[in-house]
Motif scaffolding. Structure first.
Motif, mmCIF file in Angstrom:
data_model
loop_
_atom_site.group_PDB
_atom_site.id
_atom_site.type_symbol
_atom_site.label_atom_id
_atom_site.label_comp_id
_atom_site.label_asym_id
_atom_site.label_seq_id
_atom_site.Cartn_x
_atom_site.Cartn_y
_atom_site.Cartn_z
ATOM 1 N N TRP A 193 0.833 -1.209 0.000
ATOM 2 C CA TRP A 193 0.000 0.000 0.000
ATOM 3 C C TRP A 193 0.865 1.255 0.000
ATOM 4 C CZ3 TRP A 193 0.077 3.819 3.683
ATOM 5 C CH2 TRP A 193 0.650 3.513 4.920
ATOM 6 N N GLN A 194 2.086 1.136 0.537
ATOM 7 C CA GLN A 194 2.991 2.286 0.467
ATOM 8 C C GLN A 194 3.367 2.605 -0.975
ATOM 9 O OE1 GLN A 194 3.351 -0.348 2.493
ATOM 10 N NE2 GLN A 194 3.841 0.325 4.584
ATOM 11 N N GLY A 195 3.528 1.565 -1.793
ATOM 12 C CA GLY A 195 3.777 1.788 -3.208
ATOM 13 C C GLY A 195 2.600 2.483 -3.872
ATOM 14 N N ALA A 196 1.382 2.103 -3.463
ATOM 15 C CA ALA A 196 0.187 2.778 -3.988
ATOM 16 C C ALA A 196 0.167 4.244 -3.596
ATOM 17 C CB ALA A 196 -1.070 2.069 -3.481
ATOM 18 N N VAL A 197 0.624 4.545 -2.389
ATOM 19 C CA VAL A 197 0.700 5.942 -1.942
ATOM 20 C C VAL A 197 1.674 6.735 -2.807
ATOM 21 C CG1 VAL A 197 1.462 7.455 -0.059
ATOM 22 C CG2 VAL A 197 0.014 5.475 0.441
ATOM 23 N N ILE A 198 2.828 6.145 -3.111
ATOM 24 C CA ILE A 198 3.810 6.822 -3.952
ATOM 25 C C ILE A 198 3.224 7.120 -5.324
ATOM 26 C CG2 ILE A 198 6.035 6.565 -5.114
ATOM 27 C CD1 ILE A 198 6.976 4.952 -2.696
ATOM 28 N N ALA A 199 2.546 6.125 -5.911
ATOM 29 C CA ALA A 199 1.936 6.320 -7.232
ATOM 30 C C ALA A 199 0.879 7.419 -7.186
ATOM 31 C CB ALA A 199 1.323 5.010 -7.721
ATOM 32 N N ALA A 200 0.008 7.379 -6.187
ATOM 33 C CA ALA A 200 -1.052 8.382 -6.078
ATOM 34 C C ALA A 200 -0.479 9.772 -5.811
ATOM 35 C CB ALA A 200 -2.024 7.989 -4.962
ATOM 36 N N THR A 201 0.588 9.837 -5.021
ATOM 37 C CA THR A 201 1.214 11.126 -4.719
ATOM 38 C C THR A 201 1.765 11.772 -5.976
ATOM 39 O OG1 THR A 201 1.826 10.408 -2.483
ATOM 40 C CG2 THR A 201 3.029 12.271 -3.396
ATOM 41 N N ILE A 202 2.458 11.011 -6.782
ATOM 42 C CA ILE A 202 3.062 11.553 -8.001
ATOM 43 C C ILE A 202 2.001 11.949 -9.014
ATOM 44 C CG2 ILE A 202 4.530 10.973 -9.974
ATOM 45 C CD1 ILE A 202 6.240 9.321 -8.074
ATOM 46 N N VAL A 203 0.958 11.141 -9.153
ATOM 47 C CA VAL A 203 -0.106 11.457 -10.107
ATOM 48 C C VAL A 203 -0.832 12.746 -9.721
ATOM 49 C CG1 VAL A 203 -2.355 10.691 -10.939
ATOM 50 C CG2 VAL A 203 -0.449 9.094 -10.894
ATOM 51 N N ALA A 204 -1.080 12.942 -8.425
ATOM 52 C CA ALA A 204 -1.841 14.110 -7.961
ATOM 53 C C ALA A 204 -0.975 15.332 -7.717
ATOM 54 C CB ALA A 204 -2.593 13.745 -6.680
ATOM 55 N N PHE A 205 0.337 15.162 -7.691
ATOM 56 C CA PHE A 205 1.259 16.257 -7.366
ATOM 57 C C PHE A 205 1.039 17.514 -8.203
ATOM 58 C CE2 PHE A 205 5.221 18.435 -8.460
ATOM 59 C CZ PHE A 205 5.664 18.851 -7.214
ATOM 60 N N PRO A 206 0.900 17.431 -9.543
ATOM 61 C CA PRO A 206 0.754 18.661 -10.336
ATOM 62 C C PRO A 206 -0.454 19.504 -9.954
ATOM 63 C CG PRO A 206 1.266 16.798 -11.762
ATOM 64 C CD PRO A 206 0.952 16.235 -10.406
#
Length: 222
Positions: free
Chosen positions: A89-102
């Motif tokens: 789930w931490q990997g999912a957090v990283i993916a979601a963080t990068i996608v939503a960052f902009p």
């Protein structure tokens, strides 16, 4: 149906962590781009905006190269600390963080650029240091724009699918978020479950968008 609520809880957890991380990372990047003048600033802005336009599979591939067990960061974390990020789930957090960052970065930059420089200069004349000036003048004037970006980022993280599937997989109860659960339910022909999940996602995103919309007119009216 119990799996739907487990997926919802996991999605909220992932989206919450991603939004919290973007509060720090996106706001800092937005502030830097708004206030610092340096060569290549707009190029950096374009690079940081890439997750918004890149295909999810491409972004997921980049993340696998970066944080996979054979990636330079993922390999180092595995060797030094025994940390695995893929299929967690931490990997999912990283993916979601990068996608939503902009979404946060763009909103924060616009909010900071909208602060009247004369008000900040008045604070300096009154003897405020840069840290006090930021927290007592700049941030109170920009917070609505930042919050609107955070709400949009939360909705985006809540609905993230492609990069999350590549990085975290679809392990029920561990990495299967709502969006992935919808896909799995459709593939399995479980129409009732898919409809419930779709309604939950849609209602959550509508609520977030309404909240973000209420902030925008107030920010423009300041």
């Amino acid at each position: 149906m119990e799996g739907a609520w487990v997926a919802l809880a996991l999605s909220l957890k992932v989206a919450g962590w991603a939004t919290a991380l973007n509060l720090l990372l996106g706001s800092a990047a937005g502030l830097a781009l708004a206030r610092w003048r340096f060569a290549g600033r707009e190029l950096l802005d374009a690079i940081l905006t890439l997750p918004m336009v890149l295909p999810p599979t491409v972004l997921g591939y980049y993340l696998l190269v970066l944080i996979g067990r054979r990636g330079w960061l993922g390999g180092w974390l595995h060797e030094q600390f025994g940390i695995h990020l893929i299929f967690t789930w931490q990997g999912a957090v990283i993916a979601a963080t990068i996608v939503a960052f902009p979404l946060v970065m763009k909103s924060a930059r616009a909010a900071f650029e909208g602060v009247d420089p004369q008000l900040e200069q008045a604070g300096r004349v009154l003897g405020l240091g840069e840290a006090a000036l930021f927290f007592r003048v700049t941030l109170p004037l920009a917070w609505r724009g930042i919050l609107a970006g955070l709400l949009l980022a939360f909705a985006r993280a809540l609905g993230e699918f492609g990069a999350t599937l590549m990085v975290a997989g679809s392990i029920p109860g561990q990495t299967q978020t709502l969006s992935i659960a919808v896909y799995e339910a459709v593939q399995a022909g479980q129409d009732d479950t898919a409809q419930l999940l779709v309604l939950i996602v849609s209602a959550s995103c509508i609520a977030v968008l309404l909240a973000a919309g209420r902030l925008a007119p107030q920010r423009r009216g300041q």
